[in-house]
Write a protein that holds these residues in place. Structure first.
Motif, PDB file in Angstrom:
ATOM      1  N   SER A 155       0.361  -1.468  -0.162  1.00 57.98           N
ATOM      2  CA  SER A 155       0.205   0.033   0.392  1.00 57.98           C
ATOM      3  C   SER A 155       0.427   1.128  -0.166  1.00 57.98           C
ATOM      4  CB  SER A 155      -0.945  -0.175   1.102  1.00 57.98           C
ATOM      5  OG  SER A 155      -0.131   0.372   3.040  1.00 57.98           O
ATOM      6  N   ALA A 156       2.303   0.870   0.395  1.00 53.83           N
ATOM      7  CA  ALA A 156       3.250   2.257   0.922  1.00 53.83           C
ATOM      8  C   ALA A 156       3.427   2.726  -0.503  1.00 53.83           C
ATOM      9  CB  ALA A 156       4.076   2.202   1.788  1.00 53.83           C
ATOM     10  N   GLN A 171      12.013  15.186  -7.496  1.00 49.58           N
ATOM     11  CA  GLN A 171      12.398  15.282  -6.381  1.00 49.58           C
ATOM     12  C   GLN A 171      11.407  14.382  -5.151  1.00 49.58           C
ATOM     13  OE1 GLN A 171      13.553  18.498  -5.246  1.00 49.58           O
ATOM     14  NE2 GLN A 171      14.967  18.056  -3.357  1.00 49.58           N
ATOM     15  N   ASP A 172      10.406  14.716  -4.768  1.00 50.72           N
ATOM     16  CA  ASP A 172       9.446  13.944  -4.006  1.00 50.72           C
ATOM     17  C   ASP A 172      10.230  12.830  -4.418  1.00 50.72           C
ATOM     18  OD1 ASP A 172       8.586  16.248  -3.057  1.00 50.72           O
ATOM     19  OD2 ASP A 172       7.332  17.171  -3.880  1.00 50.72           O
ATOM     20  N   LEU A 173       9.340  11.725  -5.207  1.00 47.96           N
ATOM     21  CA  LEU A 173       8.824  10.788  -5.373  1.00 47.96           C
ATOM     22  C   LEU A 173      10.467   9.971  -5.528  1.00 47.96           C
ATOM     23  CD1 LEU A 173       6.908   8.971  -7.029  1.00 47.96           C
ATOM     24  CD2 LEU A 173       7.834   9.081  -9.168  1.00 47.96           C
ATOM     25  N   ALA A 179      13.924   6.138  -0.005  1.00 45.08           N
ATOM     26  CA  ALA A 179      13.283   5.812   1.788  1.00 45.08           C
ATOM     27  C   ALA A 179      12.657   4.517   1.815  1.00 45.08           C
ATOM     28  CB  ALA A 179      12.920   6.014   2.360  1.00 45.08           C
ATOM     29  N   PHE A 180      12.256   3.682   0.842  1.00 44.52           N
ATOM     30  CA  PHE A 180      11.531   2.770   0.889  1.00 44.52           C
ATOM     31  C   PHE A 180      12.549   0.903   1.342  1.00 44.52           C
ATOM     32  CE2 PHE A 180       7.581   4.438  -2.016  1.00 44.52           C
ATOM     33  CZ  PHE A 180       7.376   4.288  -1.219  1.00 44.52           C
ATOM     34  N   PRO A 181      13.328   0.961   0.342  1.00 43.25           N
ATOM     35  CA  PRO A 181      14.499  -0.060   0.943  1.00 43.25           C
ATOM     36  C   PRO A 181      14.852  -0.009   2.501  1.00 43.25           C
ATOM     37  CG  PRO A 181      15.508   1.148  -1.302  1.00 43.25           C
ATOM     38  CD  PRO A 181      14.499   1.869  -0.854  1.00 43.25           C
ATOM     39  N   ILE A 182      15.336   1.164   2.979  1.00 46.98           N
ATOM     40  CA  ILE A 182      15.521   1.188   4.197  1.00 46.98           C
ATOM     41  C   ILE A 182      14.178   0.498   4.854  1.00 46.98           C
ATOM     42  CG2 ILE A 182      16.398   2.067   5.727  1.00 46.98           C
ATOM     43  CD1 ILE A 182      17.494   4.437   3.877  1.00 46.98           C
ATOM     44  N   LEU A 183      13.507   1.396   5.047  1.00 49.52           N
ATOM     45  CA  LEU A 183      11.923   1.074   5.137  1.00 49.52           C
ATOM     46  C   LEU A 183      11.554  -0.243   5.528  1.00 49.52           C
ATOM     47  CD1 LEU A 183      10.161   4.247   4.523  1.00 49.52           C
ATOM     48  CD2 LEU A 183      10.680   3.742   6.843  1.00 49.52           C
ATOM     49  N   ILE A 184      11.381  -0.762   4.555  1.00 48.71           N
ATOM     50  CA  ILE A 184      11.435  -2.738   4.083  1.00 48.71           C
ATOM     51  C   ILE A 184      12.397  -3.269   4.797  1.00 48.71           C
ATOM     52  CG2 ILE A 184      10.866  -4.721   2.556  1.00 48.71           C
ATOM     53  CD1 ILE A 184       9.964  -1.982   0.335  1.00 48.71           C
ATOM     54  N   PHE A 195      17.453  -4.846  -0.241  1.00 48.58           N
ATOM     55  CA  PHE A 195      16.086  -4.192  -0.781  1.00 48.58           C
ATOM     56  C   PHE A 195      16.137  -3.069  -1.862  1.00 48.58           C
ATOM     57  CE2 PHE A 195      14.056  -6.934   1.880  1.00 48.58           C
ATOM     58  CZ  PHE A 195      12.466  -7.288   0.856  1.00 48.58           C
ATOM     59  N   GLN A 196      17.927  -2.850  -2.121  1.00 46.32           N
ATOM     60  CA  GLN A 196      18.192  -2.076  -3.204  1.00 46.32           C
ATOM     61  C   GLN A 196      17.839  -2.077  -4.007  1.00 46.32           C
ATOM     62  OE1 GLN A 196      20.116   1.595  -2.081  1.00 46.32           O
ATOM     63  NE2 GLN A 196      19.137   0.381  -0.307  1.00 46.32           N
ATOM     64  N   PHE A 197      17.446  -3.169  -4.737  1.00 42.41           N
ATOM     65  CA  PHE A 197      17.605  -3.247  -6.288  1.00 42.41           C
ATOM     66  C   PHE A 197      15.847  -2.223  -6.127  1.00 42.41           C
ATOM     67  CE2 PHE A 197      15.563  -6.509  -3.711  1.00 42.41           C
ATOM     68  CZ  PHE A 197      13.197  -6.818  -3.831  1.00 42.41           C
ATOM     69  N   LEU A 198      15.069  -1.705  -5.482  1.00 41.66           N
ATOM     70  CA  LEU A 198      14.110  -1.463  -5.546  1.00 41.66           C
ATOM     71  C   LEU A 198      14.771   0.410  -6.356  1.00 41.66           C
ATOM     72  CD1 LEU A 198      12.012  -2.526  -2.466  1.00 41.66           C
ATOM     73  CD2 LEU A 198      11.077  -3.320  -4.671  1.00 41.66           C
ATOM     74  N   VAL A 199      15.764   0.637  -5.670  1.00 40.31           N
ATOM     75  CA  VAL A 199      15.529   1.614  -6.272  1.00 40.31           C
ATOM     76  C   VAL A 199      15.990   2.278  -7.542  1.00 40.31           C
ATOM     77  CG1 VAL A 199      17.436   3.726  -6.008  1.00 40.31           C
ATOM     78  CG2 VAL A 199      16.682   2.241  -3.909  1.00 40.31           C
TER      79      VAL A 199
END
Length: 199
Positions: A155-156, A171-173, A179-184, A195-199
């Motif tokens: 959902s995030a 820039q917002d995106l 931040a998503f890989p760190i949070l996950i 999860f760095q592959f998400l970036v």
């Protein structure tokens, strides 16, 4: 005589091709009736309006993609992280259906857009939860609530990166995506960098 389920699928297939090649606003139910050589009553028996048909086409695209994702998970012997990467790559339906999905970003389709995002999330979450559970068994992740983690993560990502919902700047995106890989990783207690592959 064509069986009802086959007729419905025929209509969906023709409508999908129509929406891929013609702007939604210019496409008509008559275009589909002409292509299939069916009566007006036939098409309206299955779909009460062009909007209902459009929604069914998108749901069909999502369901087709979910089946593909399930097959990937079932047929790969990879570890949990590798499976998640496969699912993330397979979950992107925008490339083949760009013209159709563009229509969802129009203000008139906001409600449909939100409903379909939520429906997609509910179908994908159990798949991801299964893999998170596998990751826990493999010692890669640690959580007692794999389904809720999957729902939270999906959902995030889906809602916070959707430019049709939020008018983010690039820039917002980018900030959110970084931040998503760190949070996950923190949520799943995964090894740093997993999860760095998400970036």
């Amino acid at each position: 005589m064509t069986k009802p389920i086959n007729r419905k699928n025929e209509i969906l297939k023709v409508a999908r091709n129509l929406f891929l090649t013609k702007d939604y606003d210019k496409a008509t139910m008559g275009d589909i009736m002409d292509a299939l050589e069916i009566a007006k009553g036939t098409i309206y028996h299955y779909f009460r309006s062009k909007e209902a048909l459009f929604e069914a086409v998108i749901e069909d695209i999502v369901e087709e993609n979910i089946k593909h994702m399930r097959t990937l998970v079932k047929n790969t012997p990879k570890n949990a992280l590798e499976k998640i990467q496969l699912l993330v790559n397979a979950g992107n339906i925008s490339q083949e259906n760009e013209k159709i999905l563009e229509q969802l970003h129009k203000p008139a389709n906001d409600a449909l857009h939100s409903r379909l995002l939520a429906a997609t999330l509910m179908k994908q979450a159990p798949l991801y939860a299964e893999i998170i559970q596998q990751g826990c068994a493999e010692g890669i992740f640690k959580t007692e609530v794999p389904l809720e983690c999957a729902e939270f993560i999906l959902s995030a990502i889906q809602f916070l990166t959707d430019m049709g919902i939020y008018p983010w700047t690039e820039q917002d995106l980018k900030r959110r995506m970084q931040a998503f890989p760190i949070l996950i990783e923190r949520l799943l207690q995964a090894p740093p960098g997993s999860f760095q592959f998400l970036v």
